[in-house]
Scaffold this motif. Structure first.
Motif, short mmCIF file in Angstrom:
data_model
loop_
_atom_site.label_atom_id
_atom_site.label_comp_id
_atom_site.label_asym_id
_atom_site.label_seq_id
_atom_site.Cartn_x
_atom_site.Cartn_y
_atom_site.Cartn_z
N GLN A 179 -2.50 -2.05 4.34
CA GLN A 179 -2.57 -1.87 5.62
C GLN A 179 -2.36 -0.54 6.31
OE1 GLN A 179 -3.93 -4.43 8.07
NE2 GLN A 179 -4.46 -5.46 6.24
N THR A 180 -3.19 -0.10 7.56
CA THR A 180 -2.79 1.32 7.96
C THR A 180 -2.53 0.99 9.48
OG1 THR A 180 -4.96 1.72 8.70
CG2 THR A 180 -4.32 2.46 6.37
N ALA A 181 -2.09 1.94 10.15
CA ALA A 181 -1.61 2.08 11.54
C ALA A 181 -3.23 1.24 12.37
CB ALA A 181 -1.16 3.34 12.09
N PRO A 182 -2.56 0.51 13.46
CA PRO A 182 -1.55 0.20 14.05
C PRO A 182 -0.73 -0.97 13.41
CG PRO A 182 -3.35 -0.88 15.21
CD PRO A 182 -3.92 -0.23 13.92
N PHE A 183 -1.16 -1.55 12.19
CA PHE A 183 -0.52 -2.59 11.82
C PHE A 183 0.50 -2.46 10.90
CE2 PHE A 183 -5.18 -3.31 11.78
CZ PHE A 183 -5.31 -4.42 12.71
N VAL A 184 0.79 -1.11 10.37
CA VAL A 184 2.21 -0.85 9.71
C VAL A 184 2.48 0.65 10.12
CG1 VAL A 184 1.77 -2.25 7.58
CG2 VAL A 184 1.15 0.03 7.69
N TYR A 190 -0.61 -8.54 -2.00
CA TYR A 190 -0.60 -7.70 -0.86
C TYR A 190 0.51 -7.08 -0.97
CZ TYR A 190 1.41 -10.82 2.33
OH TYR A 190 2.28 -11.84 2.80
N LEU A 191 0.69 -5.73 -0.61
CA LEU A 191 2.22 -5.25 -0.71
C LEU A 191 2.53 -5.22 0.98
CD1 LEU A 191 1.45 -2.21 -2.76
CD2 LEU A 191 2.60 -4.40 -3.37
N ARG A 192 3.82 -5.30 1.17
CA ARG A 192 4.42 -5.45 2.52
C ARG A 192 5.83 -4.96 2.58
NH1 ARG A 192 3.26 -5.32 7.84
NH2 ARG A 192 4.67 -6.49 9.07
N HIS A 193 6.07 -3.67 3.00
CA HIS A 193 7.55 -3.18 2.85
C HIS A 193 7.74 -2.72 1.45
CE1 HIS A 193 8.01 -3.92 7.21
NE2 HIS A 193 7.86 -5.08 7.01
N GLY A 194 6.85 -2.50 0.64
CA GLY A 194 7.04 -2.06 -0.81
C GLY A 194 7.26 -3.31 -1.53
N LYS A 208 3.87 4.51 9.60
CA LYS A 208 3.66 5.53 8.60
C LYS A 208 4.65 5.25 7.40
CE LYS A 208 1.17 8.98 11.41
NZ LYS A 208 1.42 10.43 11.90
N ALA A 209 5.82 5.30 7.70
CA ALA A 209 6.74 4.95 6.79
C ALA A 209 6.52 3.77 5.82
CB ALA A 209 8.19 4.73 7.36
N GLU A 210 6.24 2.73 6.28
CA GLU A 210 5.91 1.36 5.46
C GLU A 210 4.71 1.78 4.56
OE1 GLU A 210 4.54 -3.15 5.49
OE2 GLU A 210 5.52 -2.25 7.29
N PHE A 211 3.52 2.48 5.18
CA PHE A 211 2.20 2.78 4.56
C PHE A 211 2.71 3.61 3.25
CE2 PHE A 211 -1.37 5.35 3.52
CZ PHE A 211 -2.31 4.23 3.23
N ALA A 212 3.49 4.53 3.49
CA ALA A 212 3.83 5.48 2.41
C ALA A 212 4.70 4.54 1.38
CB ALA A 212 4.90 6.57 2.86
N LEU A 213 5.45 3.90 1.78
CA LEU A 213 6.23 2.93 0.77
C LEU A 213 5.40 2.14 -0.05
CD1 LEU A 213 8.84 1.74 -0.40
CD2 LEU A 213 8.92 0.21 1.62
#
Length: 146
Positions: free
Chosen positions: A97-102, A64-68, A104-109
């Motif tokens: 994961q999408t909001a509210p879990f991450v 999985y991806l977290r903070h890129g 918008k900036a992290e999702f984009a990354l």
């Protein structure tokens, strides 16, 4: 060895992943949880199940991806063995994961990281050629439960 991916988790996406990109974005500490400095050129017999002869069913590594950064859910050992021999390996990637879990900036990354990592999606009936390596019992695999 001819392989096809085994029955997937419905929420995971299956991709052919660029090994050089994976090396750049993987969490090295997470990968080190394998607790082995030596990775022998052998497959664990529990990574495969019988499929249509001569094609074996293969349990994909899952990240999985977290903070890129790529982190493993399972399959560290499988990834290390395959990445020694292939430039691209099939992997499952857990849904982003999408909001509210991450944010918008992290999702984009994470989306940008995914686009660098992935070569293409895998078709469900696709067959891959893995290197011919011994298939051995390498001990109990907690991730596979056997």
């Amino acid at each position: 060895m001819l392989v096809r991916i085994s029955a997937p988790n419905a929420k995971d996406e299956h991709y052919l992943v660029d090994v050089s990109q994976l090396r750049e974005i993987v969490d090295e500490e997470d990968l080190a949880c394998r607790e082995s400095a030596i990775i022998n050129d052998a497959y664990h017999q529990h990574w495969f199940s019988e499929g249509e002869d001569p094609v074996k069913e293969f349990a994909l590594p899952v990240i999985y991806l977290r903070h890129g950064i790529a982190k493993f859910i399972n399959g560290r050992h499988r990834t290390l063995v395959l990445s020694k021999h292939l430039n691209a390996i099939p992997m499952a990637i857990a849904a982003l994961q999408t909001a509210p879990f991450v944010s918008k900036a992290e999702f984009a990354l994470n989306c940008e990281t995914l686009s660098r990592l992935v070569i293409r999606k895998i078709k469900s009936d696709e067959v891959f050629t893995f290197p011919e390596l011994p298939v051995e019992y390498l001990g109990f695999d907690l991730n596979l439960g056997k």
